[in-house]
Design a protein around this motif. Structure first.
Motif, PDB file in Angstrom:
ATOM      1  N   UNK A  71       0.860  -1.355   0.057  1.00  0.00           N
ATOM      2  CA  UNK A  71      -0.158   0.004  -0.096  1.00  0.00           C
ATOM      3  C   UNK A  71       0.814   1.252   0.056  1.00  0.00           C
ATOM      4  N   UNK A  72       1.898   1.216   0.856  1.00  0.00           N
ATOM      5  CA  UNK A  72       2.662   2.355   0.885  1.00  0.00           C
ATOM      6  C   UNK A  72       3.658   2.519  -0.270  1.00  0.00           C
ATOM      7  N   UNK A  73       3.988   1.637  -1.069  1.00  0.00           N
ATOM      8  CA  UNK A  73       5.113   1.644  -2.235  1.00  0.00           C
ATOM      9  C   UNK A  73       4.301   1.351  -3.328  1.00  0.00           C
ATOM     10  N   UNK A  74       4.627   1.755  -4.584  1.00  0.00           N
ATOM     11  CA  UNK A  74       4.220   1.361  -5.582  1.00  0.00           C
ATOM     12  C   UNK A  74       5.125   0.401  -6.382  1.00  0.00           C
ATOM     13  N   UNK A  75       5.023  -0.837  -5.918  1.00  0.00           N
ATOM     14  CA  UNK A  75       6.025  -1.821  -6.259  1.00  0.00           C
ATOM     15  C   UNK A  75       5.841  -2.547  -7.692  1.00  0.00           C
ATOM     16  N   UNK A  76       6.840  -2.552  -8.543  1.00  0.00           N
ATOM     17  CA  UNK A  76       6.898  -3.224  -9.860  1.00  0.00           C
ATOM     18  C   UNK A  76       7.257  -4.556  -9.682  1.00  0.00           C
ATOM     19  N   UNK A  77       8.144  -5.032  -8.994  1.00  0.00           N
ATOM     20  CA  UNK A  77       8.764  -6.124  -8.911  1.00  0.00           C
ATOM     21  C   UNK A  77       9.109  -6.469  -7.471  1.00  0.00           C
ATOM     22  N   UNK A  78       9.094  -7.915  -7.245  1.00  0.00           N
ATOM     23  CA  UNK A  78       9.528  -8.348  -6.103  1.00  0.00           C
ATOM     24  C   UNK A  78      10.774  -9.402  -6.213  1.00  0.00           C
ATOM     25  N   UNK A  79      11.872  -9.306  -5.430  1.00  0.00           N
ATOM     26  CA  UNK A  79      12.896 -10.473  -5.423  1.00  0.00           C
ATOM     27  C   UNK A  79      12.618 -10.954  -4.104  1.00  0.00           C
ATOM     28  N   UNK A  80      12.555 -12.519  -4.002  1.00  0.00           N
ATOM     29  CA  UNK A  80      12.389 -13.151  -2.947  1.00  0.00           C
ATOM     30  C   UNK A  80      13.536 -14.037  -2.608  1.00  0.00           C
ATOM     31  N   UNK A  81      14.216 -13.004  -1.355  1.00  0.00           N
ATOM     32  CA  UNK A  81      15.773 -13.861  -0.737  1.00  0.00           C
ATOM     33  C   UNK A  81      15.302 -14.413   0.354  1.00  0.00           C
ATOM     34  N   UNK A  82      14.126 -13.979   0.839  1.00  0.00           N
ATOM     35  CA  UNK A  82      13.901 -14.398   2.347  1.00  0.00           C
ATOM     36  C   UNK A  82      13.632 -15.926   2.653  1.00  0.00           C
ATOM     37  N   UNK A  83      14.856 -16.592   3.517  1.00  0.00           N
ATOM     38  CA  UNK A  83      14.595 -17.811   3.536  1.00  0.00           C
ATOM     39  C   UNK A  83      15.654 -18.262   4.443  1.00  0.00           C
ATOM     40  N   UNK A  84      15.437 -19.488   5.144  1.00  0.00           N
ATOM     41  CA  UNK A  84      16.588 -20.100   5.862  1.00  0.00           C
ATOM     42  C   UNK A  84      17.592 -20.908   5.040  1.00  0.00           C
ATOM     43  N   UNK A  85      18.765 -21.226   5.101  1.00  0.00           N
ATOM     44  CA  UNK A  85      19.440 -21.643   4.129  1.00  0.00           C
ATOM     45  C   UNK A  85      20.595 -22.448   4.755  1.00  0.00           C
ATOM     46  N   UNK A  86      20.758 -23.053   5.975  1.00  0.00           N
ATOM     47  CA  UNK A  86      21.578 -23.883   6.460  1.00  0.00           C
ATOM     48  C   UNK A  86      21.406 -25.316   6.294  1.00  0.00           C
ATOM     49  N   UNK A  87      22.100 -25.903   5.353  1.00  0.00           N
ATOM     50  CA  UNK A  87      21.637 -27.421   5.103  1.00  0.00           C
ATOM     51  C   UNK A  87      21.624 -28.091   6.314  1.00  0.00           C
ATOM     52  N   UNK A  88      22.573 -28.182   6.916  1.00  0.00           N
ATOM     53  CA  UNK A  88      22.651 -29.167   8.306  1.00  0.00           C
ATOM     54  C   UNK A  88      21.652 -28.902   9.085  1.00  0.00           C
ATOM     55  N   UNK A  89      21.375 -27.487   9.587  1.00  0.00           N
ATOM     56  CA  UNK A  89      20.248 -27.293  10.435  1.00  0.00           C
ATOM     57  C   UNK A  89      18.963 -27.637   9.993  1.00  0.00           C
ATOM     58  N   UNK A  90      18.803 -27.740   8.542  1.00  0.00           N
ATOM     59  CA  UNK A  90      17.258 -28.038   7.974  1.00  0.00           C
ATOM     60  C   UNK A  90      17.239 -29.586   8.060  1.00  0.00           C
ATOM     61  N   UNK A  91      18.270 -30.336   8.321  1.00  0.00           N
ATOM     62  CA  UNK A  91      18.228 -31.869   8.667  1.00  0.00           C
ATOM     63  C   UNK A  91      17.681 -32.030  10.069  1.00  0.00           C
ATOM     64  N   UNK A  92      18.211 -31.075  10.983  1.00  0.00           N
ATOM     65  CA  UNK A  92      17.830 -31.259  12.314  1.00  0.00           C
ATOM     66  C   UNK A  92      16.606 -30.505  12.570  1.00  0.00           C
TER      67      UNK A  92
END
Ligand code: NAD
Ligand code: UFG
Length: 341
Positions: A71-92
């Motif tokens: 609402x507050x910004x006129x966004x034309x495109x999104x880049x989605x970087x948000x994520x957890x990325x530690x392979x070992x932690x993802x197994x645990x």
């Protein structure tokens, strides 16, 4: 010029992409919950470029907050970087990974639809090619069987994007499959800032070189490669960031889903990394050879022809540049963004 929302924009790749987008004339809005980053990175992006970034502290799973940002910004495109990325932690902690990574994607797609934002670029990974595909990896290959929950979240999110784009002909999706990003901005002001013991090779190397860790363990030297250590397609994070600028131009004039590998096409071994790092920086990286790490593949690298042909993008930096810039960042910021000047 268009305005781009960077979800997870304060992180390693997001902050470098912010610099390149601002340099190319785009306006940048960033949203991050700082679970693996700090607002200091965005302050430094502003310092490097001399341009402002509108920064929101936001969880990308929070639809109400996302709606406010749209609402507050006129966004034309999104880049989605948000994520957890530690392979070992993802197994645990698989549920933590599925919850965070899948929910951020669903929330973005839902709120974009409500706000009428049609263009999104997603940070995927070479890991989705799985164990069976032959190298070099080509975008036309089927996704494979992943070796860990992190990889599965990427494969599942790719599927979600493809299904959403099929159902909505106005949606334009680019899936970028990164290979192994390393290095830092040549200024040494932004770089990779892992919390705790680094999982990935280059931050471990730099922390050994700066004296924060005693030695590097090289995971296996009995692989069927030229020197027995694993081979990867290391890509300078600034080249990777420039790939996003090209992808933004592409996604704005497109519809449907398009997949691109972002890699150099040339693999190097772990020994190559250690030797090049020592040579260009004139420092020693103490190391020992240890057991193989579970889940590691002997070798993978990109076929990077599609990005060259359709995005007019190819990498420019050398392995020497990657090693020099990684060291420059580590030396100037031994504690990363903690204790900033
Ligand atoms: P990073 O951890 O530095 O950046 C991710 C950012 O997302 C962080 O700033 C973190 O705080 C933020 N974040 C996580 N969950 C969030 C949430 N729910 N709400 C708001 N912010 C959230 O990692 P990176 O290396 O910059 O990676 C960016 C993306 O690229 C990730 O999706 C990662 O999986 C993907 N990727 C990275 C690599 C790599 O080797 N670095 C390789 C392939 C793909
Ligand atoms: N390595 C070591 N010692 C270390 C750390 C790594 O020898 O302390 C070796 C690994 O065995 C591997 C190479 O260095 O051969 C690179 O390892 P990284 O952990 O830096 O990178 P990976 O190739 O394992 O992982 C990357 C991304 C993941 C992605 C995966 C598969 O970081 O996000 O590729 O695509 F899932």
């Amino acid at each position: 010029m268009a305005t781009i929302l960077l979800a997870g924009g304060a992180g390693y790749i997001g902050s470098h992409t912010a610099v390149e987008l601002l340099n190319a004339g785009y306006d940048v809005v960033a949203a991050d919950n700082f679970s693996n980053s700090s607002p200091e990175s965005i302050r430094r992006v502003e310092e490097i470029t001399g341009k402002p970034v509108k920064l929101y502290e936001a969880d990308i799973r929070d639809n109400a907050k996302l709606a406010q940002i749209f609402r507050e910004n006129s966004i034309d495109a999104v880049i989605h970087f948000a994520g957890l990325k530690a392979v070992g932690e993802s197994v645990a902690k698989p549920l933590k990974y599925y919850r965070n990574n899948i929910d951020t994607t669903l929330s973005l797609l839902e709120t974009m639809q409500e706000a009428g934002v049609r263009n999104i670029i997603f940070s995927s990974s070479a890991t989705v090619y799985g164990e069976e595909n032959p190298v070099p990896y080509l975008e036309t290959m089927q996704r494979g069987v992943c070796t860990n929950p992190y990889g599965w979240t990427k494969a599942m999110m790719e599927q979600i994007f493809e299904d959403a784009a099929k159902a909505d002909p106005m949606l334009s999706v680019i899936l970028l499959r990164y290979f192994n990003p390393i290095g830092a901005h040549p200024s040494g002001r932004i770089g990779e800032d892992p919390l705790g013991i680094p999982n990935n090779l280059m931050p471990y190397v730099t922390q050994v070189a700066v004296g924060k860790r005693e030695f590097l363990t090289i995971f296996g030297n009995d692989y069927p490669t030229k020197d027995g250590t694993c081979m990867r397609d290391y890509i300078h994070v600034v080249d990777l960031a420039k790939g996003h600028v090209k992808a933004v131009a592409y996604v704005l004039g497109h519809s449907g889903t398009e997949v691109f590998n972002l890699g150099t096409g040339t693999p190097y071994s772990v020994n190559d990394i250690v030797n090049t790092f020592e040579r260009v920086n004139g420092v020693k990286v103490a190391h020992v050879y240890g057991d193989r790490r579970a889940g590691d593949l002997p070798e993978f690298y990109a076929n990077a022809d599609k990005a060259a042909a359709l995005l007019d993008w190819k990498t420019e930096k050398t392995l020497e540049d990657m090693c020099r810039d990684a060291w420059n960042w580590q030396k100037q910021n031994p504690d990363g963004y903690r204790n900033p000047d």
